[in-house]
Design a protein around this motif. Sequence first.
Motif, PDB file in Angstrom:
ATOM      1  N   CYS A   1       9.267  25.279  29.138  1.00 34.49           N
ATOM      2  CA  CYS A   1       9.300  26.713  29.459  1.00 34.49           C
ATOM      3  C   CYS A   1       8.174  27.508  28.805  1.00 34.49           C
ATOM      4  O   CYS A   1       7.714  28.512  29.377  1.00 34.49           O
ATOM      5  CB  CYS A   1      10.646  27.309  29.037  1.00 34.49           C
ATOM      6  SG  CYS A   1      12.055  26.662  29.950  1.00 34.49           S
ATOM      7  N   PHE A   2       7.721  27.094  27.623  1.00 34.29           N
ATOM      8  CA  PHE A   2       6.795  27.937  26.872  1.00 34.29           C
ATOM      9  C   PHE A   2       5.441  27.292  26.558  1.00 34.29           C
ATOM     10  O   PHE A   2       4.436  28.003  26.484  1.00 34.29           O
ATOM     11  CB  PHE A   2       7.454  28.383  25.561  1.00 34.29           C
ATOM     12  CG  PHE A   2       8.793  29.011  25.749  1.00 34.29           C
ATOM     13  CD1 PHE A   2       8.940  30.191  26.459  1.00 34.29           C
ATOM     14  CD2 PHE A   2       9.948  28.413  25.237  1.00 34.29           C
ATOM     15  CE1 PHE A   2      10.184  30.770  26.655  1.00 34.29           C
ATOM     16  CE2 PHE A   2      11.192  28.985  25.428  1.00 34.29           C
ATOM     17  CZ  PHE A   2      11.317  30.164  26.135  1.00 34.29           C
ATOM     18  N   ALA A   3       5.402  25.983  26.364  1.00 31.92           N
ATOM     19  CA  ALA A   3       4.122  25.327  26.059  1.00 31.92           C
ATOM     20  C   ALA A   3       3.392  24.905  27.330  1.00 31.92           C
ATOM     21  O   ALA A   3       2.178  25.108  27.447  1.00 31.92           O
ATOM     22  CB  ALA A   3       4.350  24.117  25.150  1.00 31.92           C
ATOM     23  N   ARG A   4       4.106  24.334  28.276  1.00 30.63           N
ATOM     24  CA  ARG A   4       3.467  23.850  29.509  1.00 30.63           C
ATOM     25  C   ARG A   4       2.743  24.951  30.273  1.00 30.63           C
ATOM     26  O   ARG A   4       1.645  24.701  30.807  1.00 30.63           O
ATOM     27  CB  ARG A   4       4.513  23.183  30.405  1.00 30.63           C
ATOM     28  CG  ARG A   4       3.943  22.453  31.611  1.00 30.63           C
ATOM     29  CD  ARG A   4       5.056  21.806  32.418  1.00 30.63           C
ATOM     30  NE  ARG A   4       5.957  22.807  32.940  1.00 30.63           N
ATOM     31  CZ  ARG A   4       5.813  23.401  34.129  1.00 30.63           C
ATOM     32  NH1 ARG A   4       4.814  23.058  34.910  1.00 30.63           N
ATOM     33  NH2 ARG A   4       6.677  24.297  34.546  1.00 30.63           N
ATOM     34  N   PRO A   5       3.272  26.191  30.387  1.00 33.31           N
ATOM     35  CA  PRO A   5       2.531  27.231  31.119  1.00 33.31           C
ATOM     36  C   PRO A   5       1.179  27.581  30.502  1.00 33.31           C
ATOM     37  O   PRO A   5       0.347  28.192  31.181  1.00 33.31           O
ATOM     38  CB  PRO A   5       3.485  28.441  31.065  1.00 33.31           C
ATOM     39  CG  PRO A   5       4.839  27.859  30.881  1.00 33.31           C
ATOM     40  CD  PRO A   5       4.628  26.647  30.015  1.00 33.31           C
TER      41      PRO A   5
END
Length: 434
Positions: free
Chosen positions: A143-147
């Motif tokens: 949710c937060f690192a991949r984007p």
Amino acid sequence: MGQIIRFFDANGMVFELLITTLMFTWWLERRPGFAARFGLGMAALLVGSGLWRLLVPVNLWTVSAENMLAYVTYTVWIALCWRVNMRQAVFYFVMGGTLQHFVYRGARLASTWLHYFWEDASWIDTYVYALMQIPFFVIGYWCFARPLVCKQTSALAGRSVLMLLFGMLLCISVFTNLFNAMVGSQVGPAAFGIFSAFDLVTCVFVMQLAIEIVINQVARSDGEVMRELLRQQKQQMAASKATIDLINVKTHDLKKQIASLGAAISDDQVRELSGLVDMYDASVRTGNETLDVLMAQKSMECEQQGIRFDRMIDGSLLAFMNPVDLYSLFGNAIDNALEAVARLDAGEDRYISVRVRRDKGMVMIRVENPFAGDLTFEDGLPRTSKDDARYHGFGTRSMRMIAEQYDGTMAISARGGVFRLTVILPLRDADAGR
């Protein structure tokens, strides 16, 4: 076994921060001697954490000071291991630190509820807590690192980074330490659950805010680059028109002079001179003045590079398009084709084909050329093969933007060694694009 558990229990925050920081930085360019820098940094963090616990008494202020020291050390460690400036290092630390707290708080909250069933079970806070971290690590990365993977943060404003740092410190250090020091073990499960849920949601908001800031900054930076490219292409179009007009005048004069020589030169010499002049004869008629200029220019470039330039263009179908958009669309497409064909060996079929025709009430534009090697696609567009991906790849993006601006679509395929770019636009009146 007990010593190992105590070691990880005492240094759990260090290892959790390591994992979450790597989630945000694994794709960044590394500095020379990365392995040594990485190992020395981790050793410094572990030794510092151990010495602090041995030499410094535990209270609200010392815990806060220990956190701040660890945060500064982590930030410097990021800057020394990866090719980022200090502002970027602070940003990646903020994201790693907030995600670490998100994982810690989520796993602690989930494992705490088990004490309703096993009040004195110490294994819950050790083994269950460790296992509950796994799904929160996965959720956090997805949710937060991949984007943020491959999103450049060099355009981040210092004020935005400081705002995120301030919010992160309040969230995971100041208020948490105050709560633990003032309430401690006296708080009941319900109050602890409410505070933990609030803390968890705050971490989510901080990370989501950071993602939005990065995306907006990247979009604004890309927009500035796009505007500059369009401005340059507008200037290039004007310069190309003046050059082509001058070439047409000179070639016309040369043809007249060759004809006036008469018997002064042989027929073979006349044919040779005429052939040389024809090579630079830039008279191209497509039914669209902008395309005439561009095709004449690209025709000469292909001639000079030994590339066959096939074109069947009904330029009148594109009269509704703004000349700058038209020049940018075809200019970028042919430039990309020229670059790809130039890499082919001299013995191979080196050609560029451009077609513009009416098809079922639409305008179909197709640029085709052979290519060598493999292409990878991202979001429907080929990924640039150039080293500086930050400032390349705007050509295909600007072409898609122009197609969408005229309610059209753009598709790219690369199969069997042939690259095909197809743009389909709805027909409009000539005045629509003016």
